[in-house]
Each structure stands twice: as structure tokens, then as C-alpha cells.
Design an enzyme around this catalytic site. Sequence first.
Site, short mmCIF file in Angstrom:
data_model
loop_
_atom_site.label_atom_id
_atom_site.label_comp_id
_atom_site.label_asym_id
_atom_site.label_seq_id
_atom_site.Cartn_x
_atom_site.Cartn_y
_atom_site.Cartn_z
N CYS A 126 67.27 27.23 -35.26
CA CYS A 126 68.52 26.89 -35.92
C CYS A 126 68.45 27.45 -37.32
O CYS A 126 67.45 28.04 -37.70
CB CYS A 126 68.68 25.37 -36.01
SG CYS A 126 68.39 24.54 -34.44
N ARG A 131 71.50 32.50 -36.29
CA ARG A 131 70.31 31.82 -35.78
C ARG A 131 70.63 30.79 -34.69
O ARG A 131 69.75 30.32 -33.98
CB ARG A 131 69.58 31.11 -36.92
CG ARG A 131 69.13 32.04 -38.01
CD ARG A 131 68.46 31.26 -39.11
NE ARG A 131 67.22 30.67 -38.66
CZ ARG A 131 66.04 31.27 -38.71
NH1 ARG A 131 65.95 32.49 -39.20
NH2 ARG A 131 64.96 30.68 -38.29
N TRP A 154 71.06 25.57 -32.49
CA TRP A 154 70.91 26.16 -31.15
C TRP A 154 70.15 25.10 -30.36
O TRP A 154 68.97 24.84 -30.63
CB TRP A 154 70.14 27.46 -31.22
CG TRP A 154 70.03 28.16 -29.90
CD1 TRP A 154 70.98 28.95 -29.30
CD2 TRP A 154 68.91 28.16 -29.00
NE1 TRP A 154 70.52 29.42 -28.10
CE2 TRP A 154 69.25 28.95 -27.89
CE3 TRP A 154 67.65 27.57 -29.03
CZ2 TRP A 154 68.39 29.18 -26.82
CZ3 TRP A 154 66.79 27.78 -27.97
CH2 TRP A 154 67.16 28.58 -26.87
N ASN A 186 64.73 22.79 -38.16
CA ASN A 186 64.73 23.97 -37.29
C ASN A 186 63.38 23.99 -36.60
O ASN A 186 62.36 24.16 -37.27
CB ASN A 186 64.91 25.24 -38.12
CG ASN A 186 64.54 26.49 -37.34
OD1 ASN A 186 64.74 26.54 -36.12
ND2 ASN A 186 64.01 27.49 -38.02
N GLY A 187 63.37 23.77 -35.29
CA GLY A 187 62.09 23.81 -34.59
C GLY A 187 62.00 22.75 -33.52
O GLY A 187 63.01 22.21 -33.08
N GLU A 212 67.34 48.28 -21.25
CA GLU A 212 67.98 47.89 -22.52
C GLU A 212 69.51 47.93 -22.39
O GLU A 212 70.20 47.04 -22.89
CB GLU A 212 67.46 48.82 -23.63
CG GLU A 212 68.02 48.59 -25.01
CD GLU A 212 67.86 47.17 -25.55
OE1 GLU A 212 67.13 46.36 -24.96
OE2 GLU A 212 68.52 46.87 -26.56
N LYS A 246 71.93 44.70 -22.92
CA LYS A 246 73.04 44.67 -23.88
C LYS A 246 74.33 44.27 -23.17
O LYS A 246 75.08 43.43 -23.67
CB LYS A 246 73.25 46.03 -24.55
CG LYS A 246 72.24 46.48 -25.55
CD LYS A 246 72.24 45.73 -26.85
CE LYS A 246 71.25 44.60 -26.81
NZ LYS A 246 69.93 44.85 -27.32
N GLU A 255 74.39 40.47 -22.20
CA GLU A 255 74.52 39.47 -23.26
C GLU A 255 75.85 39.54 -23.99
O GLU A 255 76.35 38.53 -24.47
CB GLU A 255 73.33 39.47 -24.23
CG GLU A 255 73.03 40.73 -24.93
CD GLU A 255 71.75 40.66 -25.78
OE1 GLU A 255 71.34 39.57 -26.18
OE2 GLU A 255 71.20 41.74 -26.05
N HIS A 267 64.60 51.63 -2.05
CA HIS A 267 63.75 50.56 -1.52
C HIS A 267 64.45 49.20 -1.54
O HIS A 267 63.79 48.18 -1.49
CB HIS A 267 62.44 50.50 -2.30
CG HIS A 267 61.63 51.76 -2.18
ND1 HIS A 267 61.04 52.15 -1.00
CD2 HIS A 267 61.38 52.75 -3.07
CE1 HIS A 267 60.42 53.32 -1.19
NE2 HIS A 267 60.62 53.70 -2.43
N LYS A 290 69.70 34.42 -32.61
CA LYS A 290 69.08 35.65 -33.06
C LYS A 290 67.57 35.55 -33.10
O LYS A 290 66.86 36.45 -32.68
CB LYS A 290 69.63 35.99 -34.45
CG LYS A 290 69.10 37.27 -35.05
CD LYS A 290 69.69 38.46 -34.35
CE LYS A 290 69.16 39.77 -34.87
NZ LYS A 290 69.36 40.84 -33.88
C1 F6R Z 1 68.48 41.27 -27.25
C2 F6R Z 1 67.75 40.59 -28.30
C3 F6R Z 1 66.55 39.81 -27.94
C4 F6R Z 1 65.43 40.05 -28.97
C5 F6R Z 1 64.24 39.13 -28.67
C6 F6R Z 1 63.06 39.40 -29.59
O1 F6R Z 1 69.58 41.97 -27.75
O2 F6R Z 1 68.11 40.67 -29.44
O3 F6R Z 1 66.12 40.11 -26.66
O4 F6R Z 1 65.05 41.38 -28.92
O5 F6R Z 1 64.64 37.80 -28.81
O6 F6R Z 1 63.41 39.25 -30.93
P1 F6R Z 1 62.51 39.83 -32.09
O7 F6R Z 1 62.55 41.33 -32.00
O8 F6R Z 1 63.10 39.30 -33.35
O9 F6R Z 1 61.11 39.33 -31.85
#
Ligand code: F6R
Length: 609
Positions: free
Chosen positions: A2, A27, A75, A100-101, A482, A486, A489, A505, A604
Site C-alpha cells: 500500500c 502502490r 491494496w 503498508n505490509g 511480455e 501486458k 493486465e 503440441h 505497482k
Molecule cells: C507487469 C509488472 C509486474 C512487475 C513485477 C516485478 O507489468 O509490472 O509483473 O514486473 O511485479 O516488479 P519489480 O520489477 O518492481 O520487482
Amino acid sequence: MCGIIGAVRKSDVLPVLLDGLKRLEYRGYDSAGIAVIANKSVSRVRSVGKIAALEQAIQTRQVLHGTTGIAHTRWATHGPPTEINAHPHISEGRIALVCNGIVENHEEIRQKLMSEGMRFVSQTDTEVIVNLVSREIRQGKDLLEAVKETTSMLEGAYAIGVVSADEPDRLVGARHGSPLVVGIGDGESYIASDMSALLPVTRDFFVLENGDIVDIQENRITIVDQSGRTQSRPVKTSSLSLEAVELGNHRHFMSKEIHEQDQSVSNTLEGRITGTRILEACFGNRATQVFDRIRSVQIIACGTSFHAGLVARHWFEEHGIPCQVEIGSEFHSRIHAVPEDSLVVSLSQSGETRDTLSALEHAMESGYAHSLAICNVPDSSLVRNSELVLMTHAGPEIGVASTKAFTTHLVALRLLVIALGRRFRMTETDEARLVRELRELPKQIRAALEIESQIRNIARQFVDKHHALFLGRGIHYPIALEGALKLKEISYIHAEAYPAGELKHGPLALVDNEMPVVSVAPNDRLLNKLKGNIEEVRARGGKLIVFADSRTRLRSQENLQVIHVAPVDSSIAPIIFTIPLQMLAYHVGLIKGTDVDRPRNLAKSVTVE
Ligand code: F6R
């Protein structure tokens, strides 16, 4: 996972808290709340949803004016995102707390406090913390002593901020495993989960270390450890510009961050290459000594950062450097046969991803020789816990979906491949070529961004789709992964990635004219095989969208739309071919009207395991 913020000011605290919450919204954003000490009592407003909803709730109630306060954007971990579970939590009407945690022993503490007659109203683990603080205060302690005593009883990873109606100009914060900075203002002081939350009011910060407790009283800041000993932490001045954390002309941070990748990649390279060589010292003073010993590489990372690691494995092994890549949460939950003289490379945009941090701790406990972090956030936990560090200098990444962090991670990994490759089979001529290619990157990124209008048109075809398949071969399989990540999400379309050769397969059974199949086709030695896979899909009525190097001679025809990308050297093609897939996800999300920068259920910085 959070965002928290708190302040003791000379004037009304509300505008700073609200503005800070907006900057922290990346966050977590399922509910939010603010508590202010006003007229020797705690005034609180909470609401479900984003900060905008909280702002509205505040306007209707008009109660929050005072000079000391705390705020939170959530979150959810323990308990669904309801108003009752939103922070700040209050105990006995006098103490308010944000966290936060995660408190791992919350159940045990809850039972104990309930047996003593304390009441709980929420399902959160945080409520046990505020009730503990309150109990300590009832027993005669002041706010600082109560927080010290409370944190000594908690297990888990957290950062907290606490205020009390009985000490109206005081704010106490504590850090154990989750980030917390202290902002030093002009006669005013702040705490926050990260520096960007406080940039409009200060640029000077103390970065708290694990076990630190900060006591802010009017404009006096004292940092102590668990046993009460004063700790001195250096003042760090943030070099982040306000523009870096603002939208400018863009509608979304994701779009801004996609479009600034030429600049962020230039920043990653700046000061790291000279002539035809890379400067090894950029990895730290001990880099040469460490690299001379290294015989293999173990990469650990999560999500998008993990995909960057998968690309890099191809690069390392191509130059004779054995390399393994593993997802953080898997790595830290198993026993390892540790290779001798192996370098653990952790990749993380935030440097606060709990699974990556735990994987690094586990690696070092298991006997890996050395560690290197590639990271975007200075002073993050990952940076502080690693022996060698290469900062990506990508600038703040605010959109929840990682974009520029991915491409800058790849560039940083390329630098590492060169530094280690010299000790394996990379020649000076190879190095000169690789450095030349890196220098070309920003220009090639700009060229790739130019196909955006074509991508916008293609995006329309996805709007009513429920599934999409992404195909890639070799080093471009991680790019397919990747691209699929993207898309899912941002647009909530189920997207899956497959190595193109694996199609026959099983996944071919899914192909029909309803599910778009996306592929990238660089001009590399696997091109002919990929063309074969494209035909396999077409032959079964599948509809393909292929981003192809313009030298490939792939042309649009029935059930095959080809979008050409300017020619690019095959070794850096993964960096370039990621960009159309990022733009595709962005435009599909935009057309579908999703909250592109804050997709549902995500956050994030994932600071929980
Ligand atoms: C996807 C995304 C997440 C982060 C993952 C790791 O778009 O943003 O999959 O890549 O949570 O985050 P970091 O790089 O901050 O360790």
C-alpha cells in the site's frame, strides 16, 4: 502493498496528504483514507475505490482540518476492500495508524487482545497494531515508547505511521521490511512510502533502515532503534524532477513511459560506455574483483523483470556464460544445488518486490558467491542488500504495467553480458560491435514508436475478444510472454504466450477465426521456422497479426496482417520488438476503457510474498 504518508505541518495538512496519496496511488488503489488530529480528537474519512472517491467523501463531510495527519491507499491483503477495512485504523477513538505490509503473527495477537477485552471491527492485520499501541499508551507510555514496544511484538514486513489525539503535534513511524522515508521540510516533517509522494514539499530525506523508528515532534526529527538508541542517517537529496512524476501531455503514465523509452535507455547507457568499450566500474568498486571469479549467472526476478531475465539468458549463453533464470517466489521456496562462483543477479524496477528480496536472501544463505542488483529505485531494499549494483536510471515508473523498466533492464543486462563476456569468449571486436548496437538503440526505439497509428487501428480488432495467443521463437519467446502479460493486465483479455515451435503440441487446437494470434518476426536465423508456424495457424483459419522486420519479406495477405518495423540488429531486436506489443496493449485498454495506469486487483510494488 500500500502507500502511506503522514505529516506534521505548520498549516493545514490535508492538501499535502491528498496530493501525496495521488502520487502513491500506483502502490495500491482499492480503498483509501485519511485521519487528522483536530481539536485534540481524531477525525477520519475513508472510502472504497480510488483517491478521487476519497476526495469526494471528504468534500461531503468537511471535517478534516488540522496540522498533523496520516493517510493511506490500500491494496487488500487481509480482508476485502471495504470501508471498514480501509486505513487509517483507530483504537479507542484516540490512536490512528496506517500500515503498508503484513503482520504474520496477527492472529495470535488478536486472540490475546480479545481475551483482554479489546474490540476488533475490521478483518485486517493492521488493527492488531493500533490496538497494541493503544494498550501500551493505556499502560502509561508515550507514543514513541508505545510504538517501540508494539513493534518488538510484531513478526512480518511492514512500515507504519501513527498519531495520537493526546499528542497532537507528534507523528511516529517505523520501518521493518517495507520502505519508509522521512521528508525534511521547512519547519515541517513528513513520512511516506517513497520520495515521489513528497516532492512538492521537500527534496531532502532520511531513508529509514529496517528496525528504525522515527519520532517527529513539531519540526524535530529523531530516529531511534528498537532499544531506543539514537541513529543517525545521512540526508539524501532527491534529484527527481516533478515533471518526471507528472503526466505532461500524455493521457496516461503508461503512454508517457512507453514514449520516453529512447530517453530512459540513453540514461541507462550514460557514463557506462566509452568509445568501443563499456566501463566495468559502473557496477561498483569491487566489480572487477568479483567478475574475475564468476563462472555462472543465476537471475532472479518477478513478472516483467523475469521476462527480461529470460531474454538475457540467451545473451549470456551465446557468449559462453552459463545462466539460469528463475521466478523469485519459486526460487525462495526450494533447496538449491549451488554452483561454485555463481553471481546472483536480481532484477527489479522497484527494488521492493518481496519475492525478489526473499529470493536474494535465500540465495545468499544457500551459499551463492556474489550478488548484483539491477534496479531503478535508488536506496531501495534490493540495492541496499546487494554487493554490486547497476542502477537503470529509467526515472520513476508510475503506470502499474511495467514498460520502460523492461527495456532499461535489458540494456543493463546487455552491459553485464559484455562485462562478463570478456572473461569468457567475447573478443574486443565483439565488444565494439555490441557497444555500437547499444549506441544505436535510442534512434531505433524512436523508429519503432512511429508505427503507433497502425497499432491503434489493429487494437480495434481486440475489443470484443476474450482470448489472444502470442507466439515467439528463441529469444523472442520471452517477448511473446511480455506481450501477453501486458495485454492481460491492461485489457483483461485472457492472453497466453507459446514458443511458436510448441504450437503443434497442443495449442493449435485453440486456433479459430475468433482468437487473434500475435507474433513478432525479427530478421534472425529462426525466421524460416517462424514462417512455417505462421502458415500452420493460417491453414487452420487463424487470424494473425505479425510485427515483422521490414527485411523479412513477410507481406499482408488473407488472415495475415503484417506491420513492418524498421530493420534492427538481431541481438537487440528483443528490445525493439517489445515496443509494438506495449503499444498494442495500451491501445486495446484505451479503447476498452479500462483504467490503464491502475488495472484492477494489481499494485505497482508487490511488497508481500
Ligand atoms: C507487469 C509488472 C509486474 C512487475 C513485477 C516485478 O507489468 O509490472 O509483473 O514486473 O511485479 O516488479 P519489480 O520489477 O518492481 O520487482
